[in-house]
Scaffold this motif. Structure first.
Motif, PDB file in Angstrom:
ATOM      1  N   ILE A  81      47.003  44.594  45.199  1.00  0.00           N
ATOM      2  CA  ILE A  81      46.279  44.999  46.410  1.00  0.00           C
ATOM      3  C   ILE A  81      46.637  46.434  46.784  1.00  0.00           C
ATOM      4  O   ILE A  81      45.768  47.265  47.089  1.00  0.00           O
ATOM      5  CB  ILE A  81      46.586  44.037  47.574  1.00  0.00           C
ATOM      6  N   ALA A  82      47.941  46.737  46.750  1.00  0.00           N
ATOM      7  CA  ALA A  82      48.393  48.089  47.086  1.00  0.00           C
ATOM      8  C   ALA A  82      47.852  49.116  46.090  1.00  0.00           C
ATOM      9  O   ALA A  82      47.375  50.196  46.476  1.00  0.00           O
ATOM     10  CB  ALA A  82      49.921  48.128  47.112  1.00  0.00           C
ATOM     11  N   PHE A  83      47.900  48.781  44.799  1.00  0.00           N
ATOM     12  CA  PHE A  83      47.421  49.706  43.770  1.00  0.00           C
ATOM     13  C   PHE A  83      45.908  49.909  43.880  1.00  0.00           C
ATOM     14  O   PHE A  83      45.411  51.019  43.677  1.00  0.00           O
ATOM     15  CB  PHE A  83      47.797  49.182  42.389  1.00  0.00           C
ATOM     16  N   ALA A  84      45.179  48.834  44.211  1.00  0.00           N
ATOM     17  CA  ALA A  84      43.730  48.949  44.403  1.00  0.00           C
ATOM     18  C   ALA A  84      43.421  49.897  45.558  1.00  0.00           C
ATOM     19  O   ALA A  84      42.483  50.710  45.473  1.00  0.00           O
ATOM     20  CB  ALA A  84      43.123  47.573  44.660  1.00  0.00           C
TER      21      ALA A  84
ATOM     22  N   ARG B 198      29.271  54.178  45.018  1.00  0.00           N
ATOM     23  CA  ARG B 198      29.808  54.049  43.658  1.00  0.00           C
ATOM     24  C   ARG B 198      31.125  53.285  43.653  1.00  0.00           C
ATOM     25  O   ARG B 198      31.383  52.477  42.754  1.00  0.00           O
ATOM     26  CB  ARG B 198      29.999  55.431  43.023  1.00  0.00           C
ATOM     27  N   LEU B 199      31.959  53.537  44.662  1.00  0.00           N
ATOM     28  CA  LEU B 199      33.228  52.818  44.758  1.00  0.00           C
ATOM     29  C   LEU B 199      32.983  51.324  44.961  1.00  0.00           C
ATOM     30  O   LEU B 199      33.599  50.484  44.279  1.00  0.00           O
ATOM     31  CB  LEU B 199      34.058  53.374  45.916  1.00  0.00           C
ATOM     32  N   LEU B 200      32.087  50.976  45.867  1.00  0.00           N
ATOM     33  CA  LEU B 200      31.789  49.561  46.116  1.00  0.00           C
ATOM     34  C   LEU B 200      31.159  48.915  44.886  1.00  0.00           C
ATOM     35  O   LEU B 200      31.438  47.747  44.584  1.00  0.00           O
ATOM     36  CB  LEU B 200      30.859  49.433  47.327  1.00  0.00           C
ATOM     37  N   ALA B 201      30.327  49.676  44.167  1.00  0.00           N
ATOM     38  CA  ALA B 201      29.727  49.147  42.932  1.00  0.00           C
ATOM     39  C   ALA B 201      30.812  48.876  41.887  1.00  0.00           C
ATOM     40  O   ALA B 201      30.768  47.859  41.185  1.00  0.00           O
ATOM     41  CB  ALA B 201      28.696  50.129  42.385  1.00  0.00           C
ATOM     42  N   ALA B 202      31.777  49.787  41.780  1.00  0.00           N
ATOM     43  CA  ALA B 202      32.884  49.582  40.830  1.00  0.00           C
ATOM     44  C   ALA B 202      33.691  48.344  41.196  1.00  0.00           C
ATOM     45  O   ALA B 202      34.090  47.564  40.320  1.00  0.00           O
ATOM     46  CB  ALA B 202      33.783  50.817  40.806  1.00  0.00           C
ATOM     47  N   ILE B 203      33.925  48.136  42.485  1.00  0.00           N
ATOM     48  CA  ILE B 203      34.691  46.968  42.936  1.00  0.00           C
ATOM     49  C   ILE B 203      33.941  45.683  42.623  1.00  0.00           C
ATOM     50  O   ILE B 203      34.497  44.742  42.044  1.00  0.00           O
ATOM     51  CB  ILE B 203      34.986  47.075  44.450  1.00  0.00           C
ATOM     52  N   ILE B 204      32.660  45.633  43.001  1.00  0.00           N
ATOM     53  CA  ILE B 204      31.873  44.404  42.812  1.00  0.00           C
ATOM     54  C   ILE B 204      31.656  44.118  41.330  1.00  0.00           C
ATOM     55  O   ILE B 204      31.875  42.998  40.851  1.00  0.00           O
ATOM     56  CB  ILE B 204      30.523  44.514  43.551  1.00  0.00           C
ATOM     57  N   ALA B 205      31.220  45.141  40.578  1.00  0.00           N
ATOM     58  CA  ALA B 205      30.939  44.939  39.151  1.00  0.00           C
ATOM     59  C   ALA B 205      32.219  44.652  38.363  1.00  0.00           C
ATOM     60  O   ALA B 205      32.245  43.762  37.503  1.00  0.00           O
ATOM     61  CB  ALA B 205      30.230  46.162  38.574  1.00  0.00           C
TER      62      ALA B 205
ATOM     63  N   ILE C 103      40.060  47.383  39.833  1.00  0.00           N
ATOM     64  CA  ILE C 103      40.909  48.546  39.559  1.00  0.00           C
ATOM     65  C   ILE C 103      40.511  49.209  38.242  1.00  0.00           C
ATOM     66  O   ILE C 103      40.382  50.441  38.159  1.00  0.00           O
ATOM     67  CB  ILE C 103      42.393  48.129  39.519  1.00  0.00           C
ATOM     68  N   LEU C 104      40.294  48.405  37.208  1.00  0.00           N
ATOM     69  CA  LEU C 104      39.961  48.964  35.901  1.00  0.00           C
ATOM     70  C   LEU C 104      38.656  49.746  35.945  1.00  0.00           C
ATOM     71  O   LEU C 104      38.567  50.865  35.406  1.00  0.00           O
ATOM     72  CB  LEU C 104      39.861  47.847  34.862  1.00  0.00           C
ATOM     73  N   LEU C 105      37.638  49.202  36.610  1.00  0.00           N
ATOM     74  CA  LEU C 105      36.351  49.903  36.636  1.00  0.00           C
ATOM     75  C   LEU C 105      36.402  51.117  37.561  1.00  0.00           C
ATOM     76  O   LEU C 105      35.734  52.125  37.291  1.00  0.00           O
ATOM     77  CB  LEU C 105      35.232  48.947  37.069  1.00  0.00           C
ATOM     78  N   ILE C 106      37.186  51.060  38.630  1.00  0.00           N
ATOM     79  CA  ILE C 106      37.376  52.247  39.471  1.00  0.00           C
ATOM     80  C   ILE C 106      37.986  53.375  38.646  1.00  0.00           C
ATOM     81  O   ILE C 106      37.510  54.520  38.669  1.00  0.00           O
ATOM     82  CB  ILE C 106      38.282  51.916  40.684  1.00  0.00           C
TER      83      ILE C 106
END
Length: 342
Positions: A23-26, A70-77, A301-304
């Motif tokens: 959570i912290a790293f995200a 884009r950030l929200l898309a990375a999180i969801i996807a 995290i990976l997609l971000i």
């Protein structure tokens, strides 16, 4: 004996600490994502945009119109792709199982292209249903993959399901290409999307992805204890009251919803569903009830990070996010193949 009472479902000692660390790293990754780009923004600018947004401020508009979607898309996807891979690997007991390899992404892409190729008047009506159409395409292609992989005396094996997945994925991709060659207008609109990219995601697209994502997560949480029991083998699971057919259907449905939602949002990005579940399993074991929140966070995290690298590595130019994930995913795939063969 109840479904959730197996040793596989006992809490791992490090789970709370690992969850808090992710959570912290995200949060750190999300902050860096909003700050870095062709135009670097300060923390004060981001805080100012949150507390007192000014439409006339250029930096605020960059945050609200480009980086935040884009950030929200990375999180969801990322979360959906990771969860899809986790469910597939649990169902097949195969560390190579991944939506991009087993045909779910290709089937979802074919379904999305079919909806985009329809008359323009239908597009606005179909837009909210596109994630479900993509999920249906992924479900059909993967079901066919499992059906053919189960043929023969040996039944469904790691090698057969992987090869069948690659074959039917190629077939679905060929059909997608054929449709686009006949419809140049659609090809021009989605040629970057076909590689997998987060550019151009709108808030409306994000809203559309919420319902199928929530449905997939609900299904995953429901079947997680049964996947724990399935780790003990089909015969033991049946003896403990688990319906193998039901769990397979629900798992494929949930995995298809995850993959379809991600593909409809950002295109067929691969290898997130391969890397993340294997990493989570290495860190926390095979407890699926614990693996689900860890996988959601790790996938995001990976997609971000992948999209951030895609934006930053060749400034001022960008590369598609799918290329960045492939550069990491292909070596991981080869490593897992070598380890499994040993």
């Amino acid at each position: 004996m109840s479904v959730g009472a197996t040793s596989a479902s006992k809490p791992a000692p490090g789970f709370p600490a690992l969850l808090l660390a992710l959570i912290a790293f995200a949060g750190i990754c999300a902050g860096l994502y909003l700050m870095l780009g062709p135009r670097t923004l300060t923390f004060q600018t981001i805080l100012g945009a949150i507390t007192s947004y000014d439409r006339l401020n250029f930096d605020h508009r960059v945050l609200a119109d480009i980086r935040l979607p884009r950030l929200l898309a990375a999180i969801i996807a990322g979360a959906n792709l990771g969860l899809s891979g986790l469910l597939l690997q649990g169902l097949l007991r195969n560390p190579l199982a991944e939506p991009h390899i087993l045909g779910l992404n290709a089937g979802a892409s074919l379904a999305v292209v079919l909806t985009l190729a329809l008359p323009t008047a239908s597009l606005a009506v179909l837009a909210p249903l596109r994630p479900f159409a993509a999920a249906l395409g992924g479900f059909v292609v993967f079901s066919i993959t499992v059906l053919f992989s189960s043929a023969g005396r040996s039944g469904l094996t790691l090698l057969k399901v992987t090869f069948c997945g690659i074959a039917f994925s190629a077939l679905a991709s060929s059909l997608t290409t054929a449709i686009l060659l006949l419809d140049e207008e659609t090809l021009q609109k989605i040629r970057i999307w076909l590689v997998g990219d987060l550019a151009g995601v709108t808030m409306q697209m994000l809203y559309t992805s919420l319902a199928p994502s929530a449905l997939a997560l609900g299904l995953a949480l429901f079947i997680a204890p049964r996947l724990n029991v399935l780790e003990l083998g089909d015969h033991v699971a049946t003896g403990l009251g688990v319906s193998i057919r039901q769990i397979r259907f629900l798992t494929i449905l949930a995995a298809a919803l995850c993959a379809g939602t991600a593909v409809s949002l950002v295109g067929p990005i691969g290898f997130v569903g391969l890397i993340v579940p294997n990493l989570v399993r290495y860190l926390n074991g095979n407890n699926y009830r614990q693996a689900i929140p860890l996988t959601l966070l790790a996938g995001a995290i990976l997609l971000i990070l992948a999209d951030l690298a895609a934006r930053m590595v060749l400034l001022p130019h960008e590369i598609p996010t799918g290329i960045a994930t492939a550069l990491v995913g292909v070596p991981v795939f080869i490593m897992i193949v070598i380890r499994t063969s040993r």
